[in-house]
Scaffold this active site. Sequence first.
Site, PDB file in Angstrom:
ATOM      1  N   GLY A 284       1.025  -1.278  -0.215  1.00 19.32           N
ATOM      2  CA  GLY A 284       0.067  -0.125  -0.152  1.00 19.32           C
ATOM      3  C   GLY A 284       0.942   1.244  -0.022  1.00 19.32           C
ATOM      4  O   GLY A 284       1.992   1.203   0.695  1.00 19.32           O
TER       5      GLY A 284
ATOM      6  N   GLN B 270       3.304   9.881   1.319  1.00 19.78           N
ATOM      7  CA  GLN B 270       4.581   9.232   1.407  1.00 19.78           C
ATOM      8  C   GLN B 270       5.171   9.556  -0.082  1.00 19.78           C
ATOM      9  O   GLN B 270       6.386   9.033   0.055  1.00 19.78           O
ATOM     10  CB  GLN B 270       4.036   7.772   1.469  1.00 19.78           C
ATOM     11  CG  GLN B 270       3.456   7.394   2.587  1.00 19.78           C
ATOM     12  CD  GLN B 270       3.448   5.651   2.603  1.00 19.78           C
ATOM     13  OE1 GLN B 270       2.394   5.444   2.138  1.00 19.78           O
ATOM     14  NE2 GLN B 270       4.398   4.869   3.380  1.00 19.78           N
TER      15      GLN B 270
ATOM     16  N   CYS C  48       5.558  -0.024   7.796  1.00 17.60           N
ATOM     17  CA  CYS C  48       5.351   1.217   6.896  1.00 17.60           C
ATOM     18  C   CYS C  48       6.653   1.583   6.128  1.00 17.60           C
ATOM     19  O   CYS C  48       7.476   1.757   6.605  1.00 17.60           O
ATOM     20  CB  CYS C  48       4.844   2.292   7.863  1.00 17.60           C
ATOM     21  SG  CYS C  48       4.646   3.785   6.784  1.00 17.60           S
ATOM     22  N   LEU C  49       6.301   1.703   4.667  1.00 17.61           N
ATOM     23  CA  LEU C  49       7.422   2.080   3.962  1.00 17.61           C
ATOM     24  C   LEU C  49       8.138   3.674   4.263  1.00 17.61           C
ATOM     25  O   LEU C  49       9.210   3.733   4.162  1.00 17.61           O
ATOM     26  CB  LEU C  49       6.899   2.344   2.463  1.00 17.61           C
ATOM     27  CG  LEU C  49       6.335   1.270   1.808  1.00 17.61           C
ATOM     28  CD1 LEU C  49       5.858   1.352   0.590  1.00 17.61           C
ATOM     29  CD2 LEU C  49       7.677  -0.140   1.765  1.00 17.61           C
TER      30      LEU C  49
ATOM     31  N   HIS D  29      -4.582   1.414   7.052  1.00 18.48           N
ATOM     32  CA  HIS D  29      -3.398   2.244   7.234  1.00 18.48           C
ATOM     33  C   HIS D  29      -3.020   3.130   6.217  1.00 18.48           C
ATOM     34  O   HIS D  29      -2.612   4.182   6.584  1.00 18.48           O
ATOM     35  CB  HIS D  29      -2.423   0.939   6.920  1.00 18.48           C
ATOM     36  CG  HIS D  29      -0.805   1.302   7.088  1.00 18.48           C
ATOM     37  ND1 HIS D  29       0.156   0.983   8.076  1.00 18.48           N
ATOM     38  CD2 HIS D  29      -0.161   2.009   6.144  1.00 18.48           C
ATOM     39  CE1 HIS D  29       1.223   1.505   7.624  1.00 18.48           C
ATOM     40  NE2 HIS D  29       1.088   2.155   6.935  1.00 18.48           N
ATOM     41  N   GLU D  30      -3.502   3.029   4.897  1.00 12.12           N
ATOM     42  CA  GLU D  30      -3.435   4.098   4.019  1.00 12.12           C
ATOM     43  C   GLU D  30      -4.349   5.209   4.252  1.00 12.12           C
ATOM     44  O   GLU D  30      -3.971   6.045   3.962  1.00 12.12           O
ATOM     45  CB  GLU D  30      -3.495   3.181   2.588  1.00 12.12           C
ATOM     46  CG  GLU D  30      -2.755   2.418   2.305  1.00 12.12           C
ATOM     47  CD  GLU D  30      -1.202   2.734   2.486  1.00 12.12           C
ATOM     48  OE1 GLU D  30      -0.897   3.589   2.377  1.00 12.12           O
ATOM     49  OE2 GLU D  30      -0.340   1.553   2.862  1.00 12.12           O
TER      50      GLU D  30
ATOM     51  N   HIS E  93      -3.145   7.392   6.607  1.00 11.09           N
ATOM     52  CA  HIS E  93      -1.782   8.122   6.159  1.00 11.09           C
ATOM     53  C   HIS E  93      -2.497   9.569   5.553  1.00 11.09           C
ATOM     54  O   HIS E  93      -2.135  10.391   5.635  1.00 11.09           O
ATOM     55  CB  HIS E  93      -1.327   7.572   4.987  1.00 11.09           C
ATOM     56  CG  HIS E  93       0.038   6.793   5.171  1.00 11.09           C
ATOM     57  ND1 HIS E  93       0.984   7.321   5.965  1.00 11.09           N
ATOM     58  CD2 HIS E  93       0.517   5.503   5.183  1.00 11.09           C
ATOM     59  CE1 HIS E  93       2.181   6.392   6.127  1.00 11.09           C
ATOM     60  NE2 HIS E  93       1.857   5.344   5.637  1.00 11.09           N
TER      61      HIS E  93
END
Length: 195
Positions: free
Chosen positions: A71, A76, A118-119, A160-161, A164
């Site tokens: 995701g 990000q 998380c990236l 999660h997204e 963000h």
Amino acid sequence: MPDKSTTSETELTPAAAAPETPAVARKIYPIVKYGDPVLEKPAKPVAKFDAELEELAEDMFATMYAAQGIGLAAPQIGKSIRIAVVDVTGGKNAEAKIVLVNPEVTHGEGEKREEEGCLSIPGFRGYVVRPHFVTVRAQNLKGEMFEIRGEDLLARAFCHEIDHLNGVLFLQHLSMLKRDLIKRKIKKLKKQGEW
Ligand SMILES: [Zn+2]
């Protein structure tokens, strides 16, 4: 007269060997890391549904696959707008590609505690409780409303997204102790120039 046939053997390779997607060069964005304020502010709704948005979504998929994520949300890559891409198959199934524009979780059910990463916070993971099932209402790239239901990992990825897009990171779902520990470690990495 040509002295050779113009069709070589390699050109006769079956179509199955060809890449799945047309050879369009996609932009791979650098992923913004924890500490950048763009990650902690609510993103603006998307208002224009044009070719530029479609390009952005494809570039976000390419960026996500390159980083081996499932995701990715626009903040990000430094863009404070409400669009996210999700693919829990990691690019193995083109039909699993989901674009969420201006998404909202409209319903959640059950609870599941799983480790999450998380990236934007590479190298750190923590257990987060998320709904087992969620219903998300979003717009597609044409601006059309749709509803999608997710279970388990997909539900977690949606939450999660969407977090963000609201400026919320998974760190905020951890115990204060665990969160502070991770923040301290990141601070140290920053000092060492490794973040
Ligand atoms: Zn993330």
